[in-house]
Design an enzyme around this catalytic site. Structure first.
Site, short mmCIF file in Angstrom:
data_model
loop_
_atom_site.label_atom_id
_atom_site.label_comp_id
_atom_site.label_asym_id
_atom_site.label_seq_id
_atom_site.Cartn_x
_atom_site.Cartn_y
_atom_site.Cartn_z
N SER A 71 0.81 -1.22 0.00
CA SER A 71 0.00 0.00 0.00
C SER A 71 0.84 1.28 0.00
CB SER A 71 -0.94 0.02 1.21
OG SER A 71 -0.21 0.12 2.41
N LYS A 145 0.92 4.72 6.87
CA LYS A 145 0.40 5.53 5.76
C LYS A 145 1.07 6.89 5.79
CE LYS A 145 -2.84 2.39 4.86
NZ LYS A 145 -2.73 1.51 3.66
#
Length: 253
Positions: A71, A145
Site C-alpha cells: 500500500s 500511511k
C-alpha cells in the site's frame, strides 16, 4: 621558631619534599579492591543490561517495523524494515502533513489487511529480539500511511483531479507509477476534526486508507493519540537504505 624533627634529619615529613641526596622510596604496587569475577559470571549480567537498554530504546526512542503490504509502494516495498521515531512525541511533537506514520488500528481497518510477513512461525530467539525491539514482531497489527492532512484541514479527493488540501492541489511524485490520486476511491470534500489525521497510501489503487472508511464509525480519520511514531528511515535491506523526508509539496503554507 622551633624546627620539627623531620627538618633536622632531612627526611620529608607528611606532605613535605625529600631533601637532595635522600634515598627515593620505591613505588608501591596498587592492589585491586574486591574480587574479580570470571567472564562466564559477568556475561549473563552484561546480556541482561543490554536487553534492558534495548527494551528502553524500543519503548521510548526507536522501534523497527516491517512492511507487510504494497500500500506504500514505491516508497516502501513489502518486507522493508523501517525505523520509527517514538521519542519526539514525548515532547509534544505531533504528526505533520507529508510524514509517513505508524499508527494503531482506529477500528476495523485491519479486518481485510494482511498480517506482518508470513512464512514460518517465529522461533523463541525471534520473539525475544522482537520483544526488545531489535527486530519487528511477526504479530504486529499496526498500519503505516502518509499523513495528507491534519486537524482543521479540508481535503478534496475527486475523480480525475489531484488531491487538494485547503484548496491547494498536491504535487505527488511519490504516488505509485500508473496509480491515480483519487480515481479508485473518490470521497469528495471532508473536514478533518481536531486532533485527527487524514492518511493515504502512496499506492492509491492498492491502499485501503482514510478514503475506504469514510462511511464507518470514525469517518476514516485517525486520532493523533493512535499514532505510534514517524517512520524516518528504511533500514533494511541495506540495498534500500534511505531517509523518508517530507515531500516538497507539503512545505507550502
Amino acid at each position: 621558631m622551633t624546627v620539627g624533627d623531620d627538618d633536622r634529619t632531612g627526611t620529608a615529613g607528611t606532605g613535605g619534599t625529600a631533601l637532595a641526596g635522600a634515598r627515593p622510596e620505591r613505588p608501591r604496587k596498587v592492589r585491586k579492591v574486591g574480587k574479580q569475577w570470571p567472564w562466564w559470571q559477568e556475561l549473563p549480567i552484561l546480556i541482561v543490561v543490554a536487553l534492558v537498554v534495548a527494551l528502553g530504546i524500543k519503548t521510548f526512542f526507536v522501534q523497527a517495523f516491517s512492511i507487510p503490504s504494497g500500500s506504500m509502494q514505491n516508497t516502501l516495498q513489502v518486507g522493508d524494515r523501517v525505523l520509527v521515531d517514538k521519542f519526539t512525541p514525548w515532547f509534544g511533537a505531533e504528526p505533520q502533513r507529508g510524514e509517513v506514520v505508524v499508527f494503531r488500528d482506529p477500528g476495523g481497518w485491519l479486518d481485510d489487511q494482511p498480517a506482518q510477513d508470513g512464512g514460518a512461525s517465529p522461533n523463541v530467539i525471534s520473539k525475544a529480539l522482537a520483544f526488545v525491539g531489535l527486530m519487528p514482531s511477526a504479530d504486529e497489527q499496526d498500519l503505516i500511511k502518509r499523513v495528507i492532512a491534519v486537524g482543521g484541514d479540508t481535503v478534496t479527493c475527486e475523480r480525475g483531479e489531484p488531491v487538494e488540501v485547503n484548496g491547494r492541489p498536491l504535487n505527488e511524485p511519490y504516488v505509485y507509477p500508473g496509480a491515480t490520486p483519487c480515481d479508485d476511491l473518490p470521497v469528495g470534500t471532508v473536514k478533518v476534526p481536531k486532533d485527527h489525521l487524514w492518511v493515504m497510501g502512496d499506492h492509491r489503487d492498492s491502499s485501503r486508507d482514510s478514503r475506504a472508511h469514510v462511511e464507518e464509525p470514525g469517518g476514516g480519520f485517525v486520532p493523533v493519540d493512535d499514532v505510534i511514531g514517524r517512520a524516518f528511515v528504511v533500514a533494511w535491506p541495506l540495498s534500500r537504505w534511505s531517509l523518508l523526508p517530507v515531500p516538497a509539496t507539503f512545505d507550502r503554507p
